[in-house]
Design an enzyme around this catalytic site. Sequence first.
Site, PDB file in Angstrom:
ATOM      1  N   THR A 107      20.286 -22.911 -15.271  1.00 44.61           N
ATOM      2  CA  THR A 107      19.945 -21.659 -15.935  1.00 44.61           C
ATOM      3  C   THR A 107      19.015 -20.865 -15.023  1.00 44.61           C
ATOM      4  O   THR A 107      18.573 -21.369 -13.998  1.00 44.61           O
ATOM      5  CB  THR A 107      19.249 -21.916 -17.294  1.00 44.61           C
ATOM      6  N   THR A 108      18.721 -19.644 -15.397  1.00 46.55           N
ATOM      7  CA  THR A 108      17.695 -18.853 -14.719  1.00 46.55           C
ATOM      8  C   THR A 108      16.901 -18.098 -15.787  1.00 46.55           C
ATOM      9  O   THR A 108      17.472 -17.292 -16.526  1.00 46.55           O
ATOM     10  CB  THR A 108      18.303 -17.848 -13.730  1.00 46.55           C
TER      11      THR A 108
END
Length: 276
Positions: A73-74
């Site tokens: 994820t970011t």
Amino acid sequence: MALLEVCGAPRGQRPAWAAPAAGSARGSDPGHYGFSARAPELAVPRGVQPPEFLQPLGGDQERNVQIEMAHGTTTLAFKFQHGVIVAVDSRATLGSYIATTRMNKVIEINPYLLGTMSGCAADCQYWERLLAKECRLYYLRNGERISVSAASKLLANMMSQYRGMGLSMGSMICGWDKKGPGLYYVNGNGTRLSGHTFSAGSGNTYAYGVLDSDYRPDLSPEEAYDLGCRAIVYATHRDSYSGGAVNMYHMKEDGWVKVESTDVSDMLHQYWEANQ
């Protein structure tokens, strides 16, 4: 079936909403798992059993770990003169399997507190919802909102009790209290850090590159929105586990507002065209 007997249901009869009996025609497909109020099951592609489906996606035979998923994820958050900006992507992955591209990785704890999700979605959702309950109880007992510092400390204390037990969580707790905007990072080991900029997830190195280049405490709201969006968009371009859309929130003195939810592919083309 003891509860059915207490409720007065006749013996030997299964109500329509009960789970199907073994060998019955209903639900006989061993590879079909779906979310349903009548038969709560795990959602995976048709035609395979969950262990068979999950085995090639992750694991470490040397350590005898059967299922160990790669998390991706970011997420990012930063403080500036007008509050806190929170920006996340929306791709949820299970190893190399993309489960959804429309996952909201910002948990709205209350109107003045936000939490981000990175790591295991189940861990993040459970513990941050539990934190939301504790924050509500604090308000009912004391007649005032809990501070951002105290809320993050509560979450860190919860994580410390389960240190080494496999929790996977990296969360930013963002909010506004009597001291102004607050931003803390808490992970599954109970680590708790205060700072002005944080990014968590597999794409955090790419996001930090953009943040470190253009971050200033005196950004205007429009400049802050653009910075958060660019950091997520370029991170999703380089990190295969991130993607989907940019979900952005702005924490202000009178509470948070959702700024936008924009597809990263559209934004990336706009940035490329602007640079040419």
